[in-house]
Design a protein around this motif. Structure first.
Motif, PDB file in Angstrom:
ATOM      1  N   ALA A  90       0.689  -1.620   0.388  1.00 19.78           N
ATOM      2  CA  ALA A  90      -0.494   0.130   0.001  1.00 19.78           C
ATOM      3  C   ALA A  90       0.792   1.178  -0.240  1.00 19.78           C
ATOM      4  O   ALA A  90       1.958   1.339   0.683  1.00 19.78           O
ATOM      5  CB  ALA A  90      -0.786  -0.087   1.471  1.00 19.78           C
ATOM      6  N   CYS A  91       0.625   2.300  -0.585  1.00 18.56           N
ATOM      7  CA  CYS A  91       1.371   3.500  -1.028  1.00 18.56           C
ATOM      8  C   CYS A  91       0.805   4.184   0.709  1.00 18.56           C
ATOM      9  O   CYS A  91       0.185   4.433   1.064  1.00 18.56           O
ATOM     10  CB  CYS A  91       1.155   4.330  -1.781  1.00 18.56           C
ATOM     11  N   THR A  92       2.369   4.952   0.991  1.00  9.77           N
ATOM     12  CA  THR A  92       2.268   5.118   2.227  1.00  9.77           C
ATOM     13  C   THR A  92       1.470   6.108   2.345  1.00  9.77           C
ATOM     14  O   THR A  92       1.173   6.648   3.253  1.00  9.77           O
ATOM     15  CB  THR A  92       3.370   5.722   3.493  1.00  9.77           C
ATOM     16  N   ARG A  93       1.605   7.431   1.320  1.00 11.30           N
ATOM     17  CA  ARG A  93       1.001   8.120   0.832  1.00 11.30           C
ATOM     18  C   ARG A  93      -1.202   8.544   1.283  1.00 11.30           C
ATOM     19  O   ARG A  93      -1.193   9.497   2.072  1.00 11.30           O
ATOM     20  CB  ARG A  93       1.377   9.646  -0.184  1.00 11.30           C
ATOM     21  N   CYS A  94      -0.928   7.798   0.193  1.00 11.14           N
ATOM     22  CA  CYS A  94      -2.789   7.665  -0.251  1.00 11.14           C
ATOM     23  C   CYS A  94      -3.286   6.500  -0.006  1.00 11.14           C
ATOM     24  O   CYS A  94      -4.478   6.140  -0.128  1.00 11.14           O
ATOM     25  CB  CYS A  94      -2.417   8.234  -1.484  1.00 11.14           C
ATOM     26  N   SER A  95      -2.636   4.625   1.089  1.00 14.57           N
ATOM     27  CA  SER A  95      -2.593   4.293   0.764  1.00 14.57           C
ATOM     28  C   SER A  95      -3.519   3.022  -0.479  1.00 14.57           C
ATOM     29  O   SER A  95      -4.258   1.703   0.129  1.00 14.57           O
ATOM     30  CB  SER A  95      -4.483   4.154   2.014  1.00 14.57           C
ATOM     31  N   LYS A 144       6.373   3.020  -7.033  1.00 16.10           N
ATOM     32  CA  LYS A 144       5.461   3.984  -7.236  1.00 16.10           C
ATOM     33  C   LYS A 144       4.551   4.217  -7.211  1.00 16.10           C
ATOM     34  O   LYS A 144       3.836   3.107  -8.111  1.00 16.10           O
ATOM     35  CB  LYS A 144       6.294   4.455  -8.616  1.00 16.10           C
ATOM     36  N   CYS A 145       3.328   4.801  -6.737  1.00 13.34           N
ATOM     37  CA  CYS A 145       2.228   4.473  -6.482  1.00 13.34           C
ATOM     38  C   CYS A 145       1.563   5.571  -8.116  1.00 13.34           C
ATOM     39  O   CYS A 145       2.066   6.273  -8.487  1.00 13.34           O
ATOM     40  CB  CYS A 145       1.404   5.230  -5.757  1.00 13.34           C
ATOM     41  N   LEU A 146       0.986   4.672  -8.463  1.00 15.80           N
ATOM     42  CA  LEU A 146       0.148   5.188 -10.474  1.00 15.80           C
ATOM     43  C   LEU A 146      -0.469   6.022  -9.023  1.00 15.80           C
ATOM     44  O   LEU A 146      -1.730   6.658 -10.313  1.00 15.80           O
ATOM     45  CB  LEU A 146      -0.315   3.611  -9.989  1.00 15.80           C
ATOM     46  N   VAL A 147      -1.141   6.029  -8.226  1.00 16.27           N
ATOM     47  CA  VAL A 147      -2.615   7.077  -7.879  1.00 16.27           C
ATOM     48  C   VAL A 147      -1.832   8.067  -7.746  1.00 16.27           C
ATOM     49  O   VAL A 147      -1.832   9.602  -8.481  1.00 16.27           O
ATOM     50  CB  VAL A 147      -3.776   6.453  -6.628  1.00 16.27           C
ATOM     51  N   CYS A 148      -1.663   8.511  -6.392  1.00 13.13           N
ATOM     52  CA  CYS A 148      -0.054   9.946  -6.262  1.00 13.13           C
ATOM     53  C   CYS A 148       0.771   9.865  -6.695  1.00 13.13           C
ATOM     54  O   CYS A 148       1.695  11.177  -6.204  1.00 13.13           O
ATOM     55  CB  CYS A 148      -0.695  10.056  -5.207  1.00 13.13           C
ATOM     56  N   GLU A 149       1.659   8.943  -7.551  1.00 11.44           N
ATOM     57  CA  GLU A 149       2.933   8.629  -8.000  1.00 11.44           C
ATOM     58  C   GLU A 149       4.274   9.473  -6.731  1.00 11.44           C
ATOM     59  O   GLU A 149       4.971   9.274  -7.347  1.00 11.44           O
ATOM     60  CB  GLU A 149       2.748  10.205  -9.028  1.00 11.44           C
TER      61      GLU A 149
HETATM   62 ZN   LIG Z   1      -0.393   7.337  -3.367  1.00  5.98          ZN
END
Ligand SMILES: [Zn+2]
Length: 311
Positions: free
Chosen positions: A222-227, A239-244
């Motif tokens: 899970a992305c630490t910034r946007c989950s 790399k998160c594909l939602v918030c980069e």
């Molecule tokens: Zn994210």
């Protein structure tokens, strides 16, 4: 003022945060997590005010758990001066409440659990602990209503509440009462160390956990910034594909391993388990490397089982 024991999010809160990401939470579960997060924010606010207004040489212990004569007590905040142990129960209540015959109700008439009951119990047990250590210091306990939007009708000045607008003046008063005599300061620091030692023994005590199984929890990173679980794994980074947001692959895998340990403290770590936990998107060889570099190998036969070195 010295913070000898800084606050951390409780293990219970961390478990709920992790489960919230990996489980479909019900409304009640989400509400429970929100309440805990809100409580934690309130406690952090009080820490900051203490750090700002207490200038004299005194000690702050943020969040203590102690077992005294078989009873577990949890104290949100403790300030030690050379003469007095101040204990604070911090409540981030919002809205209007009414005090009636020593009990507390919402304006709609629903009774809520009374923080004064908890405060009295804590004071009494802590007093017994200090007696058993032959420490002669007085204990003063207060309930801090940290939210400016909290009103408690019919509370009297004799009740040990500190409202948001009073915090600064109360802390300044504690500051003014502190005598910086060397022997008093020595006594205070020794007591702080003993209390921290007692608190650390608590680490081994099991926390309350909701029921969950390995199978039902979502696997992946899970992305630490946007989950989001939409994370793309590259050679060295992900790399998160939602918030980069991107981070190194190693740190992302270690984060997943730590979360696994938090949720399954009794399980030994194997490459296979962590491979599945991370959503089967990271090469097993890589996972094995990270495990052997950061965790302790258990047994010498297969060499594929690891554990976290206890502190
Ligand atoms: Zn994210």
């Amino acid at each position: 003022m010295k913070v000898m024991k800084p606050r951390e999010a409780s293990k219970e809160l961390n478990v709920l945060r992790a489960l919230n990401q990996r489980q479909a939470y019900s409304f009640e579960q989400k509400q429970n997590l929100l309440n805990m997060e809100k409580g934690f924010i309130g406690e952090r606010q009080f820490d900051e005010m203490g750090e700002k207004y207490l200038e004299q040489e005194c000690v702050m212990l943020q969040d203590l758990s102690l077992t005294i004569k078989g009873n577990t007590v949890q104290i949100d905040s403790v300030f030690l001066t050379s003469e007095v142990v101040y204990i604070f129960e911090v409540k981030n209540y919002e809205g209007d409440f009414i005090m009636k015959d020593g009990d507390i109700y919402t304006v709609a008439g629903q009774e809520i659990s009374n923080p004064l009951t908890q405060l009295n119990r804590t004071s009494s047990l802590l007093r017994q602990l200090l007696q058993s250590w032959q420490v002669k210091m007085s204990i003063e306990g207060y309930v801090v209503l940290i939210n400016p939007a909290c009103m408690l009708y019919h509370a009297t000045p004799a009740d040990p509440f500190i409202f948001y607008g009073q915090i600064q003046s109360r802390l300044t008063e504690i500051n003014r009462r502190q005598r910086n005599e060397p022997w008093g300061i020595k006594k205070m620091k020794r007591l702080a160390e003993k209390l921290i030692e007692e608190h650390n023994k608590e680490g081994r005590i099991q926390i309350k956990r909701p029921a969950y199984t390995y199978e039902e929890l979502r696997k992946g990173i899970a992305c630490t910034r946007c989950s989001s679980f939409s994370v793309q794994v590259n050679q060295r980074s992900c790399k998160c594909l939602v918030c980069e947001h991107s981070s190194s692959l190693n740190s992302a895998v270690i984060r997943q391993i730590e979360e696994f340990i938090l949720l399954y403290p009794a399980e030994l770590l194997t490459t296979e388990k962590i491979y599945r936990w991370c959503g089967q998107i990271i090469p097993k060889k890589r996972i094995r490397g990270i495990l052997s570099e950061n965790y302790t190998r258990v047994g010498n036969k297969s060499g594929t089982t690891f554990k976290k070195e206890s502190k």
